[in-house]
Design an enzyme around this catalytic site. Structure first.
Site, PDB file in Angstrom:
ATOM      1  N   HIS A 152      34.459  37.174  31.224  1.00  0.00           N
ATOM      2  CA  HIS A 152      33.436  37.082  30.183  1.00  0.00           C
ATOM      3  C   HIS A 152      32.874  38.442  29.771  1.00  0.00           C
ATOM      4  CE1 HIS A 152      31.408  37.535  33.942  1.00  0.00           C
ATOM      5  NE2 HIS A 152      30.263  37.778  33.310  1.00  0.00           N
ATOM      6  N   ASP A 153      33.266  39.509  30.456  1.00  0.00           N
ATOM      7  CA  ASP A 153      32.800  40.859  30.094  1.00  0.00           C
ATOM      8  C   ASP A 153      33.867  41.661  29.365  1.00  0.00           C
ATOM      9  OD1 ASP A 153      30.366  40.489  31.417  1.00  0.00           O
ATOM     10  OD2 ASP A 153      31.130  41.317  33.303  1.00  0.00           O
TER      11      ASP A 153
ATOM     12  N   ASP B 213      28.269  31.716  40.854  1.00  0.00           N
ATOM     13  CA  ASP B 213      27.895  33.117  40.725  1.00  0.00           C
ATOM     14  C   ASP B 213      26.662  33.400  41.574  1.00  0.00           C
ATOM     15  OD1 ASP B 213      28.136  35.718  39.236  1.00  0.00           O
ATOM     16  OD2 ASP B 213      29.193  34.412  37.824  1.00  0.00           O
TER      17      ASP B 213
HETATM   18  O1  TEU Z   1      28.861  42.803  35.240  1.00  0.00           O
HETATM   19  C1  TEU Z   1      28.737  44.044  35.852  1.00  0.00           C
HETATM   20  C2  TEU Z   1      29.348  45.131  35.155  1.00  0.00           C
HETATM   21  O2  TEU Z   1      29.887  46.021  35.747  1.00  0.00           O
HETATM   22  C3  TEU Z   1      29.166  45.104  33.684  1.00  0.00           C
HETATM   23  O3  TEU Z   1      28.027  45.827  33.438  1.00  0.00           O
HETATM   24  C4  TEU Z   1      30.250  45.694  32.964  1.00  0.00           C
HETATM   25  O4  TEU Z   1      30.271  47.061  33.226  1.00  0.00           O
HETATM   26  C5  TEU Z   1      30.023  45.483  31.517  1.00  0.00           C
HETATM   27  O5  TEU Z   1      29.820  44.131  31.296  1.00  0.00           O
HETATM   28  C6  TEU Z   1      31.166  45.966  30.741  1.00  0.00           C
HETATM   29  O6  TEU Z   1      30.875  45.834  29.403  1.00  0.00           O
HETATM   30  C7  TEU Z   1      28.162  41.745  35.779  1.00  0.00           C
HETATM   31  C8  TEU Z   1      28.350  40.507  34.937  1.00  0.00           C
HETATM   32  O7  TEU Z   1      29.701  40.123  34.962  1.00  0.00           O
HETATM   33  C9  TEU Z   1      27.846  40.771  33.562  1.00  0.00           C
HETATM   34  O8  TEU Z   1      28.081  39.698  32.695  1.00  0.00           O
HETATM   35  C10 TEU Z   1      26.366  41.045  33.680  1.00  0.00           C
HETATM   36  O9  TEU Z   1      25.866  41.416  32.423  1.00  0.00           O
HETATM   37  C11 TEU Z   1      26.058  42.149  34.686  1.00  0.00           C
HETATM   38  O10 TEU Z   1      26.784  42.003  35.905  1.00  0.00           O
HETATM   39  C12 TEU Z   1      24.599  42.125  35.063  1.00  0.00           C
HETATM   40  O11 TEU Z   1      24.332  41.021  35.862  1.00  0.00           O
END
Ligand code: TEU
Ligand code: CA
Length: 561
Positions: free
Chosen positions: A332-333, A99
């Site tokens: 993971h999001d 990442d």
């Molecule tokens: O995610 C970016 C992103 O667009 C997220 O904010 C997304 O909208 C959100 O998780 C939805 O619930 C990336 C990473 O994948 C995330 O884990 C990080 O928290 C974020 O960037 C900040 O680095």
């Protein structure tokens, strides 16, 4: 002409280290724990591992807030462990991408610590500082992704700094050449350690309109929408191209950009600069919006299959021979894919296999998030105290402050909280699913006694083996990788069907996306007698008839004989 590239032919497995495997029983997954499981990943048929952030971090956002780009978080191990991981992955003929989180750092990064010391120190301009407006209000009305303003006031120097995410994630100032050079140097440092590429976190947000106009604000909104001013911003292409010239062009690597609201035109434009590979593929978020209203992840909408079909059609056809796609349904999001797009109860196995069949027969590089291959599901903790994700916790606080009942907010959280995908990997039916022998940092999903790797490996009809077979089928058939994508039955509300054609090879994929039987007549130009059934997710299938009856979530892959 289709250009052959190793990263087009790869299947990627995403590891969220904190939740994968705990080797020293402190409750937190770690790098030695990953090494223990590499043979398992290899067995699935994986080519590339994407490792979520393992860098030093105070963990305000689980590692997406980095305090040192060249050090490993203590909880995960040290640099030596990481070097060993890279070597062990390569030894098994797999690759590793890491990442790259360079839109922001942690507020505990030494650059920010220096930056906030005074207005005239050399690091001040590494971040985005602005004076408040009259009455010392924030410089504009933008709302941050995780709740609250994007601006936090610093008492000492009496200015605000910008953070699109939490206040512990100040945004780097990409206008500053020294910042960019530092980042390129850091990227080369990692590539010279032998890693095979990067997944670039929110990479299309690095260039901001630095006049910082207010964003549009609805009558019920607390904050304005700043995204038009920092998504795909004015200097984005210039910066990525510069990154190519300074770093990417010198290595045979793969790059995948995390790009919310990018659009297929940008995907094409950013795929290459001067004929050289730039962003090989992107995670577009269009499929992530099909079950939500107005792009608000917390507000549910019923899924309309034709919307999903339109998205695939557009991306697959537009990128054909011009770019490449990343295929993912979860990460993971996002919630667990079987809970979101399938049925995590009665038809968990069937629907998980159907989704796997779809991913592995699409153009683009498929990404499997850990646990997807055994059909792990969403979790429903009864108490907000059991949640760990900063976005989830902020959401509960903000919504209850607005007067909504805790129970109602909890329903939203059960459906879409990021912690759904962050509960520990379920390895077996021992204590804590075999993830750790002590208390895990986040609770295990109580369904681990049934859903776990040990059970999956014992059962030759399991979701795991279906993934394995699908991956094999994809690798053995260039049509499934490079073939043209031709949708059929486009108006059908329940069946997703398409052909993949490459030279003399052709595949036909027919998927029932829902939980009831459906009869379907294939278009006249397709004669099923000429096809051989090569993959299915139910026991018996009478294949030679042009009208098919599909059972709930039934998925069939035919090959032209
Ligand atoms: O995610 C970016 C992103 O667009 C997220 O904010 C997304 O909208 C959100 O998780 C939805 O619930 C990336 C990473 O994948 C995330 O884990 C990080 O928290 C974020 O960037 C900040 O680095
Ligand atoms: Ca550990």
């Amino acid at each position: 002409m289709v250009k052959h590239r190793w990263w087009k032919e790869s299947v990627v497995y995403q590891i969220y280290p904190r939740s994968f495997n705990d080797s020293n029983n402190d409750g937190i997954g770690d790098i030695p724990g990953i090494i223990e499981k590499l043979d398992y990943i290899k067995k699935l048929g994986i080519d590339v591992i994407w490792l979520c952030p393992i860098y030093e971090s105070p963990n305000a956002d689980n590692g997406y807030d980095i305090s040192d780009y060249r050090a490993v978080m203590d909880e995960f191990g040290d640099l030596e462990d990481l070097e060993k991981l890279i070597a062990e992955i390569h030894k098994r003929d797999m690759k590793i991408i890491m990442d790259l989180v360079v839109n922001h750092t942690s507020d505990e990064h030494e650059w920010f610590i220096k930056s906030k010391k005074s207005k005239d120190n050399p690091y001040r301009d590494y971040y985005i500082w602005k004076e408040g407006k009259e009455d010392n209000q924030p410089p504009n009305n933008w709302g941050s992704f995780f709740g609250g303003s994007t601006w936090t006031y610093d008492e000492k120097t009496e200015e605000y700094y910008l953070h699109l995410f939490t206040e512990k994630q100040p945004d780097l100032n990409w206008e500053n050449k020294e910042v960019r050079d530092n980042i390129y140097e850091m990227m080369r440092w990692w590539l010279d350690k032998g890693i095979d590429g990067f997944r670039m976190d929110v990479i299309n947000m690095i260039s901001k309109d630095q006049s910082f106009p207010d964003g549009k604000k609805g009558p019920n909104d607390d904050y304005g929408d700043g995204t038009p001013y920092f998504i795909n911003g004015p200097r984005l292409y210039q910066y990525i191209k510069e990154m190519g010239e300074n770093v990417l062009f010198d290595y045979d690597i793969m790059t995948v950009g995390e790009t919310f609201n990018f659009g297929v035109e940008n995907a094409k434009k950013f795929a290459k600069a001067d004929g050289k590979d730039l962003l090989n593929m992107v995670f577009h978020f269009e499929l992530m919006s099909v079950d939500r209203q107005d792009d608000n992840k917390w507000v549910k909408k019923e899924i309309d299959l034709t919307e999903i079909k339109d998205i695939y059609k557009k991306w697959n056809q537009e990128l054909y021979e011009k770019g490449w796609n990343a295929i993912y349904l979860g990460n993971h999001d996002q919630p667990r894919i079987v809970s979101r797009f399938g049925d995590d109860e009665e038809y968990r196995e069937e629907s998980a296999k159907m989704l796997a069949t779809m991913m592995m027969t699409m153009p683009g590089t498929p990404y499997i998030f850990q646990g997807e291959e055994i059909g792990m599901t969403n979790v429903a903790f009864d108490d907000i105290g059991k949640y760990r994700d900063v976005e989830t916790i902020n959401y509960m606080r903000i919504q209850t402050r607005k007067g909504r009942s805790k129970d109602k907010v909890m329903e939203d959280i059960h459906r879409v909280s990021r912690d759904n995908s962050r509960t520990p990997m379920q390895w077996n039916d021992n204590l804590n699913a075999g993830f750790t022998k002590s208390t895990p940092w986040i609770n295990v999903n109580p369904n681990y006694k049934e859903i776990n790797v040990k059970n999956a490996l014992k059962d030759e009809d399991s979701i795991f083996y279906h993934y394995q077979e699908m991956i094999k089928l994809r690798k053995q058939n260039p049509a499934l990788i490079y073939g043209r994508y031709l949708p059929i039955l486009e108006e059908h509300k329940q069946i997703f069907a398409y052909r993949r054609i490459f030279e003399d090879d052709e595949f036909l994929v027919v998927l029932n996306f829902f939980g009831n039987d459906v009869e379907v007549s294939l278009p006249a130009e397709i004669n099923l007698d000429n096809y051989q059934l090569v993959m299915k997710n139910y026991e018996n299938k009478n294949k030679k008839q042009n009208s098919l009856t599909l059972k709930p979530y039934e998925s069939l892959v035919f090959k032209l004989s």
